[in-house]
Design an enzyme around this catalytic site. Structure first.
Site, mmCIF file in Angstrom:
data_model
loop_
_atom_site.group_PDB
_atom_site.id
_atom_site.type_symbol
_atom_site.label_atom_id
_atom_site.label_comp_id
_atom_site.label_asym_id
_atom_site.label_seq_id
_atom_site.Cartn_x
_atom_site.Cartn_y
_atom_site.Cartn_z
ATOM 1 N N ARG A 64 3.409 0.581 -59.766
ATOM 2 C CA ARG A 64 4.692 0.141 -60.343
ATOM 3 C C ARG A 64 5.316 -0.976 -59.514
ATOM 4 O O ARG A 64 5.835 -1.950 -60.059
ATOM 5 C CB ARG A 64 5.668 1.314 -60.470
ATOM 6 C CG ARG A 64 5.253 2.314 -61.534
ATOM 7 C CD ARG A 64 6.185 3.498 -61.592
ATOM 8 N NE ARG A 64 6.206 4.163 -60.301
ATOM 9 C CZ ARG A 64 7.267 4.739 -59.754
ATOM 10 N NH1 ARG A 64 8.425 4.745 -60.385
ATOM 11 N NH2 ARG A 64 7.190 5.322 -58.590
ATOM 12 N N ASN A 82 6.569 5.907 -64.455
ATOM 13 C CA ASN A 82 5.527 6.932 -64.441
ATOM 14 C C ASN A 82 5.740 7.884 -65.614
ATOM 15 O O ASN A 82 6.861 8.329 -65.859
ATOM 16 C CB ASN A 82 5.575 7.747 -63.142
ATOM 17 C CG ASN A 82 4.950 7.033 -61.971
ATOM 18 O OD1 ASN A 82 4.210 6.069 -62.123
ATOM 19 N ND2 ASN A 82 5.251 7.511 -60.778
#
Length: 135
Positions: A64, A82
């Site tokens: 990320r 997520n």
């Protein structure tokens, strides 16, 4: 990390309504930055949205953060989140060319972890994001 620079960063763009805008320019007064869902011309017609669900080994490996760095380098806004099933959902908004470059980067060999599959969808941008965030 090598910086990713869109080749057309300063070139004017023509949005779906036929109006020309300088890439990266801010909307003028009257082209409302309304983030409540009733957006004006700037976001409704000139910015696209890419939603990509990235599957593989992409959690716990800095994926990320890596996506955010690339998205910011391309001048995009959005989120990398997520999901409970181990995937990462990337929602990005900006010029179509920059979004396509981000998708190419996600499919590249330099990603942290392992990208097995990417499911992507395209839609009109909403302008709801003020930057790019990891969630």
């Amino acid at each position: 990390l090598m910086p990713i620079r869109p080749s057309d960063r300063c070139a004017p763009t023509v949005c779906r309504t036929g109006k020309r805008h300088a890439m990266g320019s801010k909307p003028r007064n009257g082209q409302n930055l309304n983030r409540s869902g009733q957006s004006g011309h700037w976001y409704a017609g000139c910015v696209d949205r890419l939603t990509a669900v990235v599957r593989g080994r992409v959690q716990g490996v800095g994926f990320r953060y890596w996506v955010r760095r690339h998205a910011e380098a391309l001048g995009l806004t959005g989120t990398a989140t997520n999901l409970r099933d181990g995937a990462v959902e990337v929602i990005a908004e900006g010029p179509r060319g920059s979004l396509e470059r981000l998708l190419d980067v996600l499919r590249g060999d330099d990603t942290p972890g392992f990208v097995g599959r990417i499911n992507s969808t395209w839609s009109d941008g909403s302008g709801e994001f003020g930057g790019f965030r990891e969630r």
